[in-house]
Design a protein around this motif. Structure first.
Motif, short mmCIF file in Angstrom:
data_model
loop_
_atom_site.label_atom_id
_atom_site.label_comp_id
_atom_site.label_asym_id
_atom_site.label_seq_id
_atom_site.Cartn_x
_atom_site.Cartn_y
_atom_site.Cartn_z
N ILE A 118 0.80 -1.49 -0.39
CA ILE A 118 -0.23 0.01 0.44
C ILE A 118 0.92 1.41 -0.29
CG2 ILE A 118 -1.56 0.60 1.66
CD1 ILE A 118 -2.69 -1.84 3.06
N TYR A 119 2.09 1.42 1.25
CA TYR A 119 2.05 2.42 1.46
C TYR A 119 3.97 1.86 2.01
CZ TYR A 119 -0.04 6.74 0.03
OH TYR A 119 -1.22 8.00 -0.15
N PHE A 120 5.41 2.99 2.06
CA PHE A 120 6.17 2.30 2.24
C PHE A 120 7.05 3.83 2.40
CE2 PHE A 120 9.65 3.02 -0.76
CZ PHE A 120 8.59 2.56 -2.00
N SER A 121 7.46 3.77 3.71
CA SER A 121 8.71 4.81 4.27
C SER A 121 10.20 4.47 5.17
CB SER A 121 8.06 5.75 5.05
OG SER A 121 8.84 6.18 6.30
N TYR A 122 11.11 6.09 4.24
CA TYR A 122 12.10 4.70 3.99
C TYR A 122 13.30 5.71 4.91
CZ TYR A 122 12.56 8.64 0.36
OH TYR A 122 12.21 9.89 -0.52
N ASP A 123 11.87 6.88 5.80
CA ASP A 123 12.33 7.38 6.57
C ASP A 123 12.00 8.55 7.66
OD1 ASP A 123 15.38 10.01 6.12
OD2 ASP A 123 14.71 9.29 8.00
N VAL A 124 11.89 9.26 8.24
CA VAL A 124 10.83 10.37 8.83
C VAL A 124 10.15 11.09 8.20
CG1 VAL A 124 10.51 11.81 11.20
CG2 VAL A 124 12.20 9.51 11.13
N LYS A 125 8.74 10.91 7.97
CA LYS A 125 8.13 12.46 7.49
C LYS A 125 8.34 12.29 5.90
CE LYS A 125 8.21 16.22 10.58
NZ LYS A 125 6.70 15.45 11.29
N MET A 126 9.13 10.79 5.64
CA MET A 126 9.49 9.94 3.74
C MET A 126 8.20 9.33 3.76
SD MET A 126 11.08 13.48 2.90
CE MET A 126 11.31 12.47 1.83
N LYS A 127 7.55 9.31 2.54
CA LYS A 127 6.87 8.37 2.00
C LYS A 127 6.66 7.98 0.67
CE LYS A 127 2.38 11.08 2.29
NZ LYS A 127 1.56 11.80 3.06
N GLU A 128 6.70 6.46 -0.10
CA GLU A 128 6.02 6.17 -1.61
C GLU A 128 4.60 5.91 -1.02
OE1 GLU A 128 9.38 8.92 -2.69
OE2 GLU A 128 8.50 7.68 -3.97
N LYS A 129 4.39 6.20 -2.87
CA LYS A 129 2.90 5.03 -2.37
C LYS A 129 3.71 3.87 -2.93
CE LYS A 129 0.16 8.27 -4.22
NZ LYS A 129 -1.37 9.81 -5.40
N GLY A 130 3.03 3.09 -3.04
CA GLY A 130 2.77 1.77 -3.58
C GLY A 130 2.38 1.56 -4.44
N ASP A 131 1.87 -0.40 -4.70
CA ASP A 131 1.14 -0.56 -5.51
C ASP A 131 -0.77 -0.30 -5.71
OD1 ASP A 131 2.46 -3.50 -5.72
OD2 ASP A 131 3.10 -1.75 -6.56
N ILE A 132 -1.07 0.12 -4.34
CA ILE A 132 -2.73 -0.01 -4.04
C ILE A 132 -2.93 1.77 -3.04
CG2 ILE A 132 -3.59 -2.05 -4.97
CD1 ILE A 132 -3.37 -2.77 -1.94
N PRO A 133 -2.49 2.63 -3.58
CA PRO A 133 -2.48 3.33 -2.42
C PRO A 133 -3.92 4.17 -2.26
CG PRO A 133 -1.52 4.44 -4.29
CD PRO A 133 -2.23 2.96 -4.46
N GLU A 134 -4.55 3.78 -3.52
CA GLU A 134 -5.95 4.71 -3.15
C GLU A 134 -6.90 4.57 -1.83
OE1 GLU A 134 -4.14 4.18 -6.87
OE2 GLU A 134 -4.78 2.24 -5.65
N GLY A 135 -7.26 5.79 -1.37
CA GLY A 135 -8.19 5.01 -0.15
C GLY A 135 -7.44 5.24 0.96
N TYR A 136 -6.39 5.02 0.90
CA TYR A 136 -5.21 4.94 1.78
C TYR A 136 -4.25 6.33 2.62
CZ TYR A 136 -6.86 0.54 1.52
OH TYR A 136 -7.26 -1.17 1.49
#
Lengths: 114, 111
Positions: free
Chosen positions: A46-64
Motif C-alpha cells: 500500500i505504502y512504504f516509508s524510508y525515513d521519518v516524514k518520507m513516504k512512497e506510494k506502493g501498488d494500491i494506495p487509493e483510499g489510504y
C-alpha cells in the motif's frame, strides 16, 4: 529479536469511518511498509516509508494515507472506510533496503468494515 | 502486479516426506527471500539467497536460485506437522525499496 507490534489483532469499523492502524518497531529500522493480504492475491504493497516524514506510494494506495512522525512508528489511515477495504493488514520493517536484509512483520490486523 | 508466482498453490504430504515449492519471477533481482506464514499470523523470514548464490542451506531448508531461468525452489526435508503453513517467496531489486511477494504455497503436513 526484532519486534514489530501492530496495535490491534482484530478491528471492526463502519463504512465512512476514519480508521487508524498503528505499527511500532523496536529495531531502529529505516524502512517501514504497509501491506494488505487477500486470498488469492498475496501481499500487495500500500505504502512504504524510508525515513521519518518520507513516504512512497506502493501498488494500491487509493483510499489510504500514511504518517511517519517518528522513526519507530508508521500509521496507516483509511480516510473513509469502505467494505472493499475489509482485509488483513500487515506492517513490516527492515534496515536500509539495499543491504540485503529481510523484512520483519507484525502479526497483522484483521479489519472488517461493515 | 505480483512478480513472484509460487507453484504449486497447495501441497499436502505425510510427515517425514520432503516438500518442494517453486517460485518464478520476471525481472532482475538482488536477492530472493522465503517466508512462512502460520494461519492468521504475520510472515516470518526463513532464508535469503543473493543473486550471485546458487544454493543455500539452513537446518532442514534448502533453497536454490537459477537466475537464468528466473526461478527458485524451497525444499523442506523430513517435514513435520508444525511445518504446516503458507510459504511465500519475495524478490528485491536494488533502487526500488520494494519487496515483491508471490501468492504463496499452502503446505499441509499430515501426522
Amino acid at each position: 529479536d526484532v519486534k514489530v507490534t501492530q496495535s490491534s489483532r482484530y478491528l471492526v469499523k463502519r463504512t465512512g469511518e476514519k480508521v487508524f492502524l498503528e505499527c511500532v518497531q523496536d529495531m531502529d529500522h529505516e524502512n517501514m511498509f504497509w501491506y494488505r493480504q487477500d486470498p488469492g492475491l498475496g501481499l500487495r504493497l500500500i505504502y512504504f516509508s524510508y525515513d521519518v516524514k518520507m513516504k512512497e506510494k506502493g501498488d494500491i494506495p487509493e483510499g489510504y494515507s500514511v504518517s511517519r512522525e517518528k522513526k519507530e512508528r508508521f500509521s496507516l489511515i483509511l480516510e473513509s472506510a469502505s467494505t472493499n477495504q475489509t482485509s488483513m493488514y500487515l506492517c513490516a520493517s527492515s534496515f536500509w533496503a539495499d543491504s540485503n536484509q529481510p523484512q520483519h512483520f507484525g502479526d497483522g490486523t484483521r479489519l472488517s468494515i461493515l | 502486479s505480483q512478480q513472484g508466482e509460487e507453484d504449486p498453490q497447495a501441497l499436502s504430504i505425510q510427515e517425514g516426506e520432503n516438500a518442494t515449492m517453486n517460485c518464478s519471477y520476471k525481472t532482475s533481482i538482488n536477492n530472493l527471500q522465503w517466508y512462512r506464514q502460520n494461519s492468521g499470523r504475520g510472515l516470518v523470514h526463513l532464508i535469503l539467497i543473493r543473486s550471485n548464490e546458487r544454493e543455500k542451506h539452513s537446518g532442514r531448508l534448502r533453497v536454490t536460485l537459477d537466475t537464468s531461468k528466473k526461478s527458485s525452489s524451497l525444499l523442506i526435508t523430513a517435514s513435520r506437522a508444525a511445518d504446516t503453513a503458507s510459504y511465500f517467496c519475495a524478490t528485491f531489486t536494488s533502487g526500488t525499496y520494494k519487496y515483491i511477494f508471490g501468492t504463496g504455497t499452502r503446505l499441509k503436513v499430515l501426522a
